[in-house]
Design an enzyme around this catalytic site. Structure first.
Site, PDB file in Angstrom:
ATOM      1  CD  GLU A 342      -2.676  -2.352   2.510  1.00  0.00           C
ATOM      2  OE1 GLU A 342      -2.377  -1.113   3.438  1.00  0.00           O
ATOM      3  OE2 GLU A 342      -3.471  -2.741   2.555  1.00  0.00           O
ATOM      4  CG  ASP A 366      -3.698  -4.683   8.049  1.00  0.00           C
ATOM      5  OD1 ASP A 366      -2.097  -3.563   7.895  1.00  0.00           O
ATOM      6  OD2 ASP A 366      -4.701  -4.882   7.970  1.00  0.00           O
ATOM      7  CG  HIS A 533       0.599  -0.451   7.832  1.00  0.00           C
ATOM      8  ND1 HIS A 533       0.162   0.104   6.970  1.00  0.00           N
ATOM      9  CD2 HIS A 533      -1.011  -1.657   7.647  1.00  0.00           C
ATOM     10  CE1 HIS A 533      -0.336  -0.187   6.157  1.00  0.00           C
ATOM     11  NE2 HIS A 533      -1.172  -1.176   6.284  1.00  0.00           N
TER      12      HIS A 533
END
Length: 595
Positions: A342, A366, A533
């Site tokens: 991401e 995550d 994260h």
């Protein structure tokens, strides 16, 4: 590829400066051998104990002569510049003329080791030198052994060894980043702040430039065949033989047919080749007539936006990210890349810190869920035990985690570990691949399909989770949590895992508790974590991260490292006795390393 062939620029060397009392006609002459031997001992110790992530051994450069004054210091500085020195270590057993022999390079990390002996005042010089460095605004680390040594003792005490390694590892990490690039493929992902790549932060704090490439470049290279065709054939054969396709858990109406799934495999393999080529180049492309494309972006780390524009239409990059972040692929065992899901550049930086300090692959996850003991008991009917008894944090991401995180690599005693690539065996690789499946991606998240890795981190490993955040008014801050991975019984793991996404890799994490508000229990760690994260490194490296952060002038706002392990420049003590507050004040005063 080694780092030398991946990236442009020499690997930094460690420069060792033997400084001496410059008074001749008896004083200097009596100290020459002892002082130079101290430099040689330091060089030997560093070279025997440190390697770069690319496998090369660290090289030390010693000044041609001892340094007794300004002229000698200038000769040394000139040599260091020619030799590509990126780290400065000054050593001495005696009194020297403080500012006359000091290293005045404005941004090179510095340490001074003053020999603890009674025959000559090495400690007195150390104190004088550190005062000079502080007065001139050039923070330096002070190294001084706890126990007195005899003048002829060339051994390095254990406490000095620890500080030499801690400083040198962090300083070399700083030097390796300088002049390299962050490659942003696409830009902001789903409004994640970390993927809004901040060029000023990268340049001023890390010396890293930012390079931006639109995702359409991947489509261009796929459609025009701008990748090594022979390697692609090899990669597809390896993938078919080693990457087991998992069960398709999508509803029947969302499942793709076999033809589409095969096409998705081809695309994700091509994406892996292309993303790597964008980072570090590929000479094969020049032979194909694509000279510009062959050069790459000299990227020491990178990230891929993916969601949503790409993944709504094309297969996701979970396979690409997982393989790049692993210590092996179809070309064999090699150094892991650092590649952020991401395009979370700040988590990518956290991963890079861990990679440069440990030489191992990094876990991107995550920081998804805190499971209290009561919640686990309510949902599963089972009690958490052992290290997990106080609760657990579910680390899970959409399949992009390094395959090294399967924890199927073993040390000589059979313990699960994550190794530097030169220690990884073919058996280790096979075990990682054997314990990984690749289910078709969840179409609710990834309309364009793709394949997510699926595994459960095995066993118990010491790990450190870290995260860099940008805070308006402060700048970057670093969070650190040392702890362990834990392996839950299947009857607990399966129930909890299915509540999130059973097609993604899971690591169960338990931080070590400490006597501060952020670590008073597992819940508090989760509650105080600054972003969605985290980057997870093998081993307890919190102290190394703290030293690195101080070199870069990044304060640490949360950690569970023992106070006696914290090693920062001596000037930090001038900012108060509260170590956390002093760290903030020092970093604010000195400002970014390269500004």
């Amino acid at each position: 590829m080694t780092q030398n062939s991946r990236l442009i620029g020499r690997l930094p060397k460690v420069g060792i400066r033997p400084v001496i009392d410059g008074r001749e006609m008896g004083v200097r002459e009596s100290l020459e051998v002892q002082t130079m031997n101290m430099a040689k001992a330091a060089a030997k110790f560093i070279e025997e104990n440190l390697r770069f992530p690319s496998g090369e051994k660290v090289e030390c450069v010693i000044a041609d002569t001892t340094i007794g004054g300004v002229a000698d210091a200038a000769y040394c500085a000139d040599k260091f510049e020619k030799e590509g020195v990126g780290v400065s270590l000054t050593v001495t057993p005696c009194w020297c003329y403080g500012t006359e022999v000091m290293d005045t390079h404005p941004s090179m990390p510095k340490a001074v080791w003053g020999f603890n002996g009674t025959e000559r005042p090495g400690a007195v010089y150390l104190a004088a030198a550190l005062a000079g460095y502080s007065q001139k605004g050039l923070p330096a680390f002070g190294i001084y052994g706890r126990d007195v040594q005899d003048a002829g003792d060339t051994s390095i005490p254990a406490d000095v060894q620890e500080k030499l390694l801690r400083f040198t590892k962090a300083a070399l990490a700083t030097a390796q980043m300088k002049g390299k690039s962050y490659l942003s493929i696409g830009y902001s992902s789903m409004g994640i702040a970390g993927s809004m790549v901040d060029p000023d932060f990268f340049q001023e704090y890390l010396g890293i430039r930012t390079e931006f490439v639109e995702s359409v470049e991947l489509i261009r290279r796929i459609e025009k065949g701008i990748f090594d065709q022979e390697e692609y054939a090899k990669a597809m054969a390896w993938t078919k033989a080693n990457c087991k396709e998992g069960a398709d858990l999508n509803s029947a109406e969302l499942q793709s047919d076999r033809k589409r799934k095969d096409w998705e495999w081809e695309v994700v393999v091509k994406m892996t080749l292309i993303a790597r080529d964008l980072m570090v180049g590929n000479p094969k492309l020049k032979a194909m007539g694509f000279g510009e494309e062959s050069k790459g972006r000299n990227a020491i780390l990178g990230g891929f936006q993916g969601q949503r524009q790409w993944t709504d239409y094309y297969p996701n990059a979970d396979f690409t990210e997982a393989i790049l972040n692993s210590s092996f692929d179809w070309n064999g065992i090699r150094e892991a890349f650092v590649f952020a899901t991401e395009n979370d550049s700040l988590n990518g930086v956290s991963m890079l810190f861990g990679h440069l300090l440990t030489n191992t692959a990094q876990i991107f996850s995550d920081v998804r869920t805190f499971w209290s003991p009561d919640s686990v008991k309510r949902v599963t009917g089972k009690a958490l035990t052992g290290k997990a008894s106080g609760g657990i944090i579910h680390l899970i991401n959409s399949g992009s985690t390094t395959l090294d995180a399967t924890a199927r690599q073993k040390d000589a005693k059979g313990n699960p570990v994550m190794k530097a690539f030169w220690d990884i065996t073919a058996k280790d690789v096979d075990a990682c691949l054997e314990n990984t499946q690749w289910p078709p991606a969840n179409k609710g998240y990834f309309r364009g399909g793709g394949y997510s890795s699926l595994f459960k981190t095995a066993g118990e490993m010491p790990v450190t989770m870290s995260r860099l955040n940008l805070v308006k008014g402060i700048g970057p801050v670093l969070q650190i949590a040392e702890g362990w991975t834990v392996e839950l019984p299947d009857e607990i793991h399966t129930v909890l895992d299915k509540r999130t996404d059973p097609t993604w890799p899971t690591t169960w994490f338990v931080p070590r508790l400490a006597d501060n508000d952020a670590f008073k229990d597992v819940y508090s760690v989760m509650a105080n974590w600054g972003a969605n994260h985290g980057a997870i490194s093998y081993g307890h490296i919190g102290a190394d991260l703290i030293t690195l952060a101080s070199i870069l002038r990044i304060p640490v706002n949360m950690h569970n490292v023992s106070s006696d392990q914290i090693f920062r420049p001596s000037a930090w003590s001038a900012f108060g006795t509260d170590k956390e507050g002093a760290d903030y004040r020092a970093c604010a005063t000195y400002g970014p390393l390269y500004k």
